[in-house]
Write an enzyme that holds these catalytic residues in place. Structure first.
Site, PDB file in Angstrom:
ATOM      1  N   ASP A 170       0.814  -1.058  -0.699  1.00 16.37           N
ATOM      2  CA  ASP A 170      -0.368  -0.032  -0.124  1.00 16.37           C
ATOM      3  C   ASP A 170       1.076   1.360   0.088  1.00 16.37           C
ATOM      4  O   ASP A 170       1.806   1.388   1.042  1.00 16.37           O
ATOM      5  CB  ASP A 170      -1.119   0.602   1.633  1.00 16.37           C
ATOM      6  CG  ASP A 170      -1.681  -1.255   1.527  1.00 16.37           C
ATOM      7  OD1 ASP A 170      -1.886  -1.728   0.054  1.00 16.37           O
ATOM      8  OD2 ASP A 170      -1.767  -2.025   2.598  1.00 16.37           O
ATOM      9  N   GLU A 219      -9.385   0.554  -4.802  1.00 13.05           N
ATOM     10  CA  GLU A 219      -8.133   0.265  -3.390  1.00 13.05           C
ATOM     11  C   GLU A 219      -6.923   1.303  -4.821  1.00 13.05           C
ATOM     12  O   GLU A 219      -6.027   0.379  -4.777  1.00 13.05           O
ATOM     13  CB  GLU A 219      -7.611  -0.431  -3.268  1.00 13.05           C
ATOM     14  CG  GLU A 219      -8.168  -1.643  -2.366  1.00 13.05           C
ATOM     15  CD  GLU A 219      -7.798  -2.608  -0.973  1.00 13.05           C
ATOM     16  OE1 GLU A 219      -8.733  -3.090  -0.299  1.00 13.05           O
ATOM     17  OE2 GLU A 219      -6.997  -2.714  -1.243  1.00 13.05           O
ATOM     18  N   HIS A 222      -3.487   0.564  -3.632  1.00 19.96           N
ATOM     19  CA  HIS A 222      -2.764  -1.237  -3.018  1.00 19.96           C
ATOM     20  C   HIS A 222      -2.087  -1.426  -4.572  1.00 19.96           C
ATOM     21  O   HIS A 222      -2.703  -1.465  -6.483  1.00 19.96           O
ATOM     22  CB  HIS A 222      -3.893  -1.997  -2.842  1.00 19.96           C
ATOM     23  CG  HIS A 222      -3.634  -3.367  -2.864  1.00 19.96           C
ATOM     24  ND1 HIS A 222      -3.366  -4.072  -1.622  1.00 19.96           N
ATOM     25  CD2 HIS A 222      -2.504  -4.402  -4.048  1.00 19.96           C
ATOM     26  CE1 HIS A 222      -3.004  -5.521  -1.458  1.00 19.96           C
ATOM     27  NE2 HIS A 222      -2.828  -5.307  -3.356  1.00 19.96           N
TER      28      HIS A 222
HETATM   29 ZN   LIG Z   1      -3.426  -3.788   0.215  1.00 10.57          ZN
END
Ligand SMILES: [Zn+2]
Length: 256
Positions: A170, A219, A222
């Site tokens: 991340d 996300e 990510h």
């Molecule tokens: Zn992640």
């Protein structure tokens, strides 16, 4: 003939697992564990016809956790579930210990430097490797407090997180802004990463419109290392998920 085979190169050591939606991307990494590569078991079903010229060039297993192409999702847990890659600690700004495989880490350093040089802005590692043990503790705590359904919505089950591969992380802006939040995608860092990560072998693993395929919400923070050959092919083909590229079933949820 299978279109993929596993690489025996120790330099490709990685594991696979995905992590999670919001909360799942957070816990700290556990101890570094050395993984001894084992012979690949080429038992996977044949892949669908995708870029043949590409598969003829560089091919790795999507099942072997040490492969940079390993595909981990809610229908494809890591095997073994407690797989642990050989990791290195990266010398980069970070919020939690920046642990990745050597190859993924080397690529990350280049990507962070390029972002700063090309106007994307400064980056830091929010979360990277997360061990099976840490994921187990995190998930079990959530199940105990919230129940299975809500826990699954916030955290990957142990053995199902891409963070366990040592190939995923991340990313956060430096200084922090929109950490682990959808608005990260609108920051200079998030915009630059979405457009350029493929140049360094990384893909934005959970695109906004692919939740039904990946099983995870958008996300923009990510990123998953798959190597430049594959990330470039996906970029050129306009294919944004590993599931689609390899002709795998959509994985919106865990098997019943
Ligand atoms: Zn992640």
């Amino acid at each position: 003939m299978p279109r993929h085979w596993k690489s025996s190169s120790a330099g490709l050591a990685a594991l696979g697992l995905l992590a999670v939606t919001l909360a799942g991307c957070a816990p700290d990494a556990g101890p570094v564990v050395t993984h001894t590569p084992t012979p690949a078991a080429s038992t996977a079903a044949p892949l669908v016809d995708k870029p043949k010229s590409f598969f003829n060039k560089t091919q790795y297993s999507i099942d072997d956790p040490t492969s940079i192409w390993v595909v981990v999702n809610k229908l494809r847990p890591l095997q073994p579930a407690n797989y642990a890659p050989k990791l290195v600690t990266l010398n980069v700004p970070h919020i939690s210990a920046p642990l990745m495989t050597q190859e993924a880490g080397d690529a990350l350093l280049k990507m962070f430097a390029a972002s700063a040089a090309e106007g994307g802005g400064a980056l830091q590692v929010q979360n990277s490797y997360r061990s099976f043990a840490v994921q187990t503790n995190t998930h079990n705590s959530l199940v105990a407090s919230l129940g299975q359904s809500k826990a699954d919505a916030q955290s990957a089950r142990p053995g199902y997180s891409e963070h366990q591969t040592g190939l995923a992380l991340d990313v956060a802006a430096l200084p922090s802004k929109c950490d682990i939040a959808a608005c990260f995608g609108q920051t200079p860092q998030g915009i630059w990463l979405a457009a350029n990560s493929w140049r360094f072998g990384y893909i934005l693993r959970y695109p906004a419109d692919m939740t039904a395929i990946t099983g995870y919400i958008y996300e923009p923070w990510h990123f998953r290392y798959v190597g430049v050959a594959l990330s470039t092919e996906m970029h050129n083909d306009g294919i944004t998920t590993l599931e689609e590229f390899f002709g795998l079933p959509a994985a919106p949820d865990y098997a019943p």
